[in-house]
Design an enzyme around this catalytic site. Structure first.
Site, PDB file in Angstrom:
ATOM      1  N   ASP A   1       0.878  -1.168   0.000  1.00 13.55           N
ATOM      2  CA  ASP A   1       0.000   0.000   0.000  1.00 13.55           C
ATOM      3  C   ASP A   1       0.920   1.223   0.000  1.00 13.55           C
ATOM      4  O   ASP A   1       2.108   1.132   0.317  1.00 13.55           O
ATOM      5  CB  ASP A   1      -0.948  -0.004   1.196  1.00 13.55           C
ATOM      6  CG  ASP A   1      -2.167   0.900   0.933  1.00 13.55           C
ATOM      7  OD1 ASP A   1      -2.085   1.768   0.029  1.00 13.55           O
ATOM      8  OD2 ASP A   1      -3.190   0.763   1.623  1.00 13.55           O
TER       9      ASP A   1
HETATM   10  C1  BGC Z   1      -5.037   3.276   0.009  1.00 11.02           C
HETATM   11  C2  BGC Z   1      -5.001   2.282  -1.142  1.00 11.02           C
HETATM   12  C3  BGC Z   1      -4.694   3.014  -2.424  1.00 11.02           C
HETATM   13  C4  BGC Z   1      -3.390   3.766  -2.264  1.00 11.02           C
HETATM   14  C5  BGC Z   1      -2.980   4.546  -3.501  1.00 11.02           C
HETATM   15  C6  BGC Z   1      -3.785   4.121   0.053  1.00 11.02           C
HETATM   16  O1  BGC Z   1      -3.877   5.136   1.009  1.00 11.02           O
HETATM   17  O2  BGC Z   1      -5.176   2.567   1.214  1.00 11.02           O
HETATM   18  O3  BGC Z   1      -6.230   1.608  -1.261  1.00 11.02           O
HETATM   19  O4  BGC Z   1      -4.630   2.107  -3.486  1.00 11.02           O
HETATM   20  O5  BGC Z   1      -3.507   4.692  -1.202  1.00 11.02           O
HETATM   21  O6  BGC Z   1      -3.846   5.618  -3.681  1.00 11.02           O
END
Ligand code: BGC
Length: 803
Positions: A224
């Protein structure tokens, strides 16, 4: 296509530094390219309810799908697969190789802030829809990255909290959907921010022991965003790629760790190998000849120069028809006294701010910019005589200015380094310019009304606002979070009330950019508010003068969103009072609930009908009008149980204590927990009425399947979701009172009898006891239209083992 042998050879051509460089992002949304082996940068984009593309820019529009809760409500794998294929088209249009979706976390409690981004409270429904989504996306040559692996059900302290969960619960509930998509061939998986049983997921042994070794996952584990926070522990784990980059704790530190013998080079090789395999799958790896020493083709030289196809192709028109179909397929009819579908020719009072400005999407990292969206007001105006009255205002966030704005990036002494015109005062990304010190947003505001306007600015750093050359606001907003969803998307705002006179006003907002002060800047303006009592009264009055009153009630971004959980399930503002007053004024009151997840409906018994439209995506208005007038069937069935009262909610411990969050309820979440606590919810998981009625005639259980005959006893063609729940009264292990074993959709004409075959998934008859065990002997089979209603009960002895 490269086989594994070719990929190993390519890995062997890179020295340690070159390999490690590939394992952190090349930028926020792209990996690094390596032209010497024909590898271009891979481009990632958020889903799950559309493909935003790399970066945040309102000029690059995307198709907005219904929220994943709505897709969960379809119980329709074929539809979800078709939507997945549409997402693949969108990805290709935008030059995206990897779609960061679907979300396979469960609705463990209704309080989860990202509840709207997950399909359901049940692992089997989530698994089946997840497989459909992934196979749809990947059928178009685009990788899906199911996320967030694993147990990411709470947003509070989401970067750091540690989930304490026993093995059986982890396997049977939270890992189960991931296992299904891995088996179905997902090309990537995103590891979560949170920890599980003492290890952050970006360095958790589950990545290797379960995901890769036991399940044989052959794809790439992407972190993530910002989740990798160590060098050795994460690199030595099954984590393959650290996003974003090129900063972060790998890079040079990882090269040093390998040289010091703290991380095996073979581990690095495996990660690079997996990255190349993913690149080969999505067509980002060319130049087979390179293996023999040739040079990379020019068009794969990659990196930031890679030019996506975005902008060349418009959104597919056929996509809009599919989105509209998905709205009726996901709309849940909770109750109906016969008023729906509406007869033409009746006058309608359409009440609620959300009828004109609906929440079509949930936002957070899944947010995107639809080219156009239709509201229920737009859609009904073409079909009936409609009066609209907002009734109550619930907007809790300032409204970004919508006039064209000028954005300037300024350096020392206000030297202009960059300038562009944008379409909104919410600027999440603009050109990155070296030496940038200030971001300025300015606009000519059309002051439509004389009175006190509420003007707001947001972002981290020093914020100022000038109106017609006079400073009206000067505040410093210190950085108070690491959470990207807050820092880069929704920083705190500062507001001021300014008396403006009809005409125009020049607004200039400035934000001083500090190190690490995030990307987002906002300039917002809201006109004077009408008197609340008068607005309320006008809506009730309109309701009393029309044949039918439709009230749209909504949640807000502050209530449901990424990076925070819900503090209440009640609707915000005076909406409950408004519905009650409208029901008293007009017996034909229909309520439409525009929310991503459960809210309390204390007035539900007083209404003529209640419909849930979720966050319906850009075709929400048209799709809902189809349902109201009966050209579409409300095909949705609840993917999660809706409580009647907050005090009844059986799993409500969603807040970590000292960064620890115990999943002590074990297997009993959702309807299983409601059954165990013997409390009647407002509406059970699986509930939804449709426009016809059904008789469940008879059923028989055979090896691996349950055959059910049912008859459409209503007056129109309809659709039913036949649900089969299992129970086992005598067992070597403790089991939930019942759990979903399978489901099937059937359609029939009035009076028609149909037989449907419900496959009982192997997942439903096994339990985890250090390994998967399927007990011999029988299960009891409960067949019905929801988790709380059994129409046919069968004792199925020895018959449910999968064929
Ligand atoms: C979220 C993810 C997302 C990523 C990129 C994170 O804060 O938890 O679901 O894909 O950001 O935007």
């Amino acid at each position: 296509m490269h086989d594994d042998h070719d990929l190993v050879k390519l890995v062997g051509k890179l020295d340690l530094r070159a390999k490690v460089r590939l394992l952190s992002g090349g930028s926020v949304w792209r990996t690094a390219a390596e032209p010497s082996i024909g590898l271009r940068a891979l481009t990632f984009s958020d889903g799950p309810a559309g493909v935003r593309g790399p970066g945040w820019d309102e000029r690059r529009t995307s198709l907005a799908l219904p929220s994943p809760t709505a897709l969960g409500a379809t119980w329709d794998e074929d539809l979800v697969r078709r939507l997945g294929a549409l997402l693949a088209d969108e990805s290709r249009r935008k030059g995206v190789d990897v779609l960061l979706a679907p979300v396979l976390n469960l609705h463990r409690t209704p309080y989860g802030g990202r509840h709207f981004e997950c399909f359901a409270e049940d692992p089997l429904l989530t698994a089946r829809l997840g497989v459909a989504y992934v196979s749809g996306v990947q059928s178009g040559g685009v990788a899906a990255a199911p996320k967030h692996f694993v147990a990411n059900e709470t947003e509070t302290d989401r970067l750091t909290h540690d989930v304490q969960v026993d093995d059986r619960t982890l396997r049977e509930l939270y890992l189960a959907p991931f296992e299904a998509v891995v088996e179905a061939g997902a090309w990537a998986v995103m590891s979560a921010y949170n920890g599980v049983n003492g290890h952050p997921m970006s360095e958790n042994p589950l990545l290797t022991d379960v995901l890769k070794d036991e399940w044989g996952f052959d794809g790439l584990v992407v972190s993530d965003w910002g989740a990798v926070r160590t060098t050795v522990a994460s690199a030595a784990s099954g984590q393959d790629l650290s996003m974003p980059g090129p900063w972060g704790p790998w890079g040079d530190l990882l090269v040093a760790a390998v040289e010091a013998g703290e991380v095996a080079e073979s581990a690095i090789d495996d990660k690079v190998f997996r990255l190349l395999r993913l690149a080969a799958r999505v067509g980002a790896l060319e130049g087979q000849g390179d293996i023999e020493g040739g040079s990379a083709p020019e068009d794969v030289a990659g990196g930031e120069e890679f030019a996506p196809a975005e902008g060349l192709l418009p959104e597919a028109a056929s996509g809009l028809a599919l989105l509209r179909e998905a709205v009726s397929a996901s709309t849940v009819l909770l109750r109906n006294n016969g008023i729906l579908p509406l007869h033409p020719g009746r006058t309608i009072a359409l009440i609620g701010a959300g009828a004109a400005t609906p929440r079509v999407q949930g936002g957070g990292s899944s947010g995107l910019y639809p080219a156009a969206e239709n509201s229920l007001l737009d859609a009904l105006r073409t079909r009936a005589e409609v009066v609209h009255a907002p009734g109550v205002r619930i907007d809790d966030q300032p409204t970004p200015v919508r006039a064209p704005v000028q954005v300037r990036v300024l350096g020392a002494n206000d030297e202009e380094l960059f300038r562009e015109h944008r379409l909104t005062g919410r600027i999440l990304e603009t050109e990155e310019v070296p030496g940038a010190e200030v971001l300025e947003i300015s606009t000519t505001l059309h002051v439509t009304e004389t009175g006190p306007w509420r003007l707001a600015v947001a972002g981290y750093g020093r914020l100022t606002l000038d109106v017609d050359g006079t400073r009206v606001l000067d505040e410093v907003q210190p950085v108070d979070t690491d959470d990207p969803a807050v820092k880069h998307l929704r920083p705190p705002h500062h507001a001021v009330e300014v008396q403006l006179t009809e005409g125009t006003a020049e607004l200039v907002a400035r934000r001083e950019l500090g190190e690490d002060s995030g990307m987002a800047s906002l300039l917002a303006a809201d006109p004077p508010r009408p008197d609340a009592e008068q607005e309320f009264g006008a809506a009730v009055e309109a309701a009393s003068r029309s044949d039918v009153a439709i009230v749209v009630v909504s949640t807000t971004d502050a209530i449901e969103g990424e990076g925070r959980d819900r503090s209440t399930l009640a609707l915000p503002g005076e909406q409950d009072a408004l519905v009650t007053a409208v029901c008293l004024a007009n017996p034909n009151a229909i309520v439409v609930v525009n929310s991503g997840g459960p809210v309390l409906l204390p007035w539900r018994e007083d209404t003529a009908a209640v419909l849930l439209t979720w966050f319906p995506g850009q075709e929400g208005g048209n799709g809902l009008a189809d349902v109201l007038f009966g050209t579409g069937e409300p095909g949705g069935r609840l993917p999660t149980t809706w409580p009647a009262r907050e005090t009844d909610v059986p799993v409500a411990n969603f807040l970590p204590e000292d960064q620890k969050l115990g999943y002590g309820e074990g297997l009993d979440i959702g309807y299983r927990a409601w059954a165990a606590h013997d409390v009647e919810p407002a509406y059970w998981f699986g509930h939804g009425l449709g426009y016809t009625t059904w008789d469940y005639l008879d059923a028989k259980a055979e090896r691996g399947v349950v055959r059910v005959r049912l008859r459409n006893t209503g007056r129109r063609r309809g659709r039913e979701v036949v649900q089969v729940y299992l129970s086992r009264e005598e067992s070597a292990v403790r089991r939930p009172l019942r759990w979903l074993g399978g489901f099937a959709r059937v359609e029939a004409e009035p009076g028609e009898t149909v037989e449907t075959t419900v496959e009982i998934s192997a997942q439903a008859t096994r339990h985890w006891a250090g390994e998967w065990v399927t007990e011999s002997g029988g299960f009891t089979v409960h067949i019905g239209p929801d988790a709380g209603t059994t129409r046919i009960r069968l004792a199925a002895r020895h018959v449910l083992r999968p064929r």
